[in-house]
Design an enzyme around this catalytic site. Structure first.
Site, PDB file in Angstrom:
ATOM      1  N   HIS A   1      35.378  -3.949  15.531  1.00 49.26           N
ATOM      2  CA  HIS A   1      34.717  -4.127  14.356  1.00 49.26           C
ATOM      3  C   HIS A   1      35.012  -5.943  14.041  1.00 49.26           C
ATOM      4  CE1 HIS A   1      34.713   0.062  12.870  1.00 49.26           C
ATOM      5  NE2 HIS A   1      33.796  -0.154  13.939  1.00 49.26           N
TER       6      HIS A   1
ATOM      7  N   GLU B   1      36.770  -7.350  11.852  1.00 48.88           N
ATOM      8  CA  GLU B   1      38.212  -7.709  11.478  1.00 48.88           C
ATOM      9  C   GLU B   1      38.960  -8.144  12.975  1.00 48.88           C
ATOM     10  OE1 GLU B   1      37.134  -4.586   8.189  1.00 48.88           O
ATOM     11  OE2 GLU B   1      36.570  -5.227  10.381  1.00 48.88           O
TER      12      GLU B   1
ATOM     13  N   ALA C   1      -0.246  -3.908   4.426  1.00 42.01           N
ATOM     14  CA  ALA C   1      -1.088  -5.177   4.517  1.00 42.01           C
ATOM     15  C   ALA C   1      -2.456  -4.917   3.921  1.00 42.01           C
ATOM     16  CB  ALA C   1      -1.004  -5.473   5.847  1.00 42.01           C
TER      17      ALA C   1
ATOM     18  N   MET D   1     -12.030  -1.722   6.605  1.00 40.14           N
ATOM     19  CA  MET D   1     -13.449  -1.752   6.244  1.00 40.14           C
ATOM     20  C   MET D   1     -13.862  -0.244   6.204  1.00 40.14           C
ATOM     21  SD  MET D   1     -14.060  -4.702   5.775  1.00 40.14           S
ATOM     22  CE  MET D   1     -15.765  -4.490   5.305  1.00 40.14           C
TER      23      MET D   1
ATOM     24  N   SER E   1      -9.890  -2.935  11.029  1.00 37.13           N
ATOM     25  CA  SER E   1      -8.930  -3.265  10.246  1.00 37.13           C
ATOM     26  C   SER E   1      -7.959  -4.449  10.956  1.00 37.13           C
ATOM     27  CB  SER E   1      -7.604  -2.329   9.929  1.00 37.13           C
ATOM     28  OG  SER E   1      -7.265  -2.017  11.158  1.00 37.13           O
TER      29      SER E   1
ATOM     30  N   TRP F   1      -8.053  -8.439  12.170  1.00 34.43           N
ATOM     31  CA  TRP F   1      -6.916  -8.498  11.428  1.00 34.43           C
ATOM     32  C   TRP F   1      -7.270  -8.897   9.988  1.00 34.43           C
ATOM     33  CZ3 TRP F   1      -2.965  -5.946  13.708  1.00 34.43           C
ATOM     34  CH2 TRP F   1      -2.947  -5.995  15.067  1.00 34.43           C
TER      35      TRP F   1
ATOM     36  N   LEU G   1       4.480   0.533  17.527  1.00 39.66           N
ATOM     37  CA  LEU G   1       5.498   0.376  16.559  1.00 39.66           C
ATOM     38  C   LEU G   1       6.843  -0.032  16.851  1.00 39.66           C
ATOM     39  CD1 LEU G   1       4.044   3.323  14.621  1.00 39.66           C
ATOM     40  CD2 LEU G   1       3.543   0.767  14.280  1.00 39.66           C
TER      41      LEU G   1
ATOM     42  N   ALA H   1      -3.311   5.440   4.253  1.00 38.49           N
ATOM     43  CA  ALA H   1      -3.345   5.474   2.838  1.00 38.49           C
ATOM     44  C   ALA H   1      -2.872   7.133   2.447  1.00 38.49           C
ATOM     45  CB  ALA H   1      -4.693   5.382   1.972  1.00 38.49           C
TER      46      ALA H   1
END
Length: 359
Positions: free
Chosen positions: A54, A56, A158, A167, A172, A174, A208, A293
């Protein structure tokens, strides 16, 4: 300079050190430590990775015998339990520091004031609350998960200036620029998991994962788990997201072919129960939702979102394009009011960080 000003100055240094572990410490919190004697920094360190010493410990090693009679500045209450490493509170006692200044307390039941008790029992002066809000911001997920048993949920979206994400055809790429897409990599990298829906995977064949961070060695980044909600078992074995099955989790009906790849499979359950399971069974404390969505709206309507990360592109897509959310509200008193925490220009786009107003 007053003692309080000095305390703030050195705590700011400790916070800066803690930030160096923001991509690598999961599931552990980000912690920094600075040891000061006669207004000179004699030791400093941060926690780099779970299983390693850690903050410390690194600082005390650097300070060596000079730590006796010194002041230690720590961004999070020193631990009081034996895990993969010994208790830091006991290490500070052994080093015979005179004073310990703590930014924020640790709600982990294994610590929760016990670290301070150990220090005070040894006659060490303890102060807390110095730069606590800034220090707490480093560990939103850890602090919430320890206090409530639920992870901290960020919802990323976004959209165009008129609130559209694609659309009508689904096209999508970009809407936002490359700088905004690069910025998203940071939010993924600080997350323990990215949640999406099967619709997004089928439409975008997305991965992702974290692929690029400026001035960061990607080998040090703890990649987030990707959690796909696939209630009908539609995930194709050719999907790019399956290229790293060791970091993939799927909520849906059991499929042997996914099990053979090493994919963790989770039974279908409500979103709040899923979040609790991710926290309880997989130590996932920070969640980023990157979804369409329908799923995004479900998180909103169930009051599961702690923070919105909203990228706005300076473009108009028109009324027939797809809306960012599908929340059906009939009157103004049903609206979801948000508080703007930060506004940042990212390339040609704007990023808003917002939190729900407390009801």
């Amino acid at each position: 300079m007053s003692n309080y000003s000095l305390d703030e100055r050195y705590m700011q240094q400790a916070i800066g050190l803690a930030k160096q572990g923001c991509y690598s410490t999961k599931p552990n919190p980000n912690v920094g430590c600075v040891i000061v004697k006669d207004e000179q920094v004699i030791g400093q360190g941060f926690h780099p990775r779970a299983g390693q010493p850690h903050a410390e410990v690194f600082a005390l090693r650097q300070a060596a015998e000079q730590a006796q009679g010194a002041t230690a500045y720590v961004t999070l209450e020193p631990c009081a339990h034996y895990g993969r490493t010994p208790p830091c509170a006991e290490a500070l006692v052994k080093a015979q520091v005179k004073r310990v200044v703590i930014a924020c307390l640790d709600p982990n039941p294994l610590v929760a004031g016990k670290g301070i008790e150990i220090l005070k029992a040894a006659g060490i002066e303890v102060e807390s609350g110095i730069c606590d809000l800034e220090a707490a911001a480093l560990n939103k997920g850890f602090l919430k998960a320890m206090a409530t048993q639920m992870p901290y949920v960020r919802l990323k979206v976004a959209a165009s200036l008129d609130g559209r994400t694609a659309m009508a055809s689904g096209e999508s790429k970009w809407i936002t620029g490359s700088a905004a897409r690069q910025d998203v990599q940071h939010w993924r990298a600080i997350s323990s998991a990215v949640i999406t829906g099967i619709g997004t995977v089928l439409a975008d064949d997305c991965q992702l994962n974290v692929r690029e961070l400026a001035n960061v060695d990607l080998s040090t980044v703890v990649q987030p788990k990707r959690v796909v909600l696939d209630r009908q078992g539609r995930l194709p074995l050719t999907a790019k997201i399956l290229q790293q099955p060791e970091t993939l989790m799927v909520m849906g009906p059991f499929r042997q072919e996914l099990a053979d790849l090493g994919v963790v499979q989770i039974e279908v359950q409500p979103l709040d129960q899923l979040l609790k399971q991710l926290r309880r069974d997989h130590q996932i404390y920070d969640v980023l939702v990157e979804a369409g969505a329908t799923l995004a709206s479900a998180f909103i309507q169930q009051h599961l979102v702690d923070e919105y990360i909203h990228y706005i592109a300076p473009t108009l897509l028109g009324h027939s394009a797809r809306a960012m959310f599908q929340v059906d509200l009939q009157s103004l008193n049903q609206q979801y009011r948000l508080h703007i925490q930060e506004i940042a220009q990212v390339g040609d786009d704007i990023r808003l960080n917002l939190t729900p107003l407390q009801e």
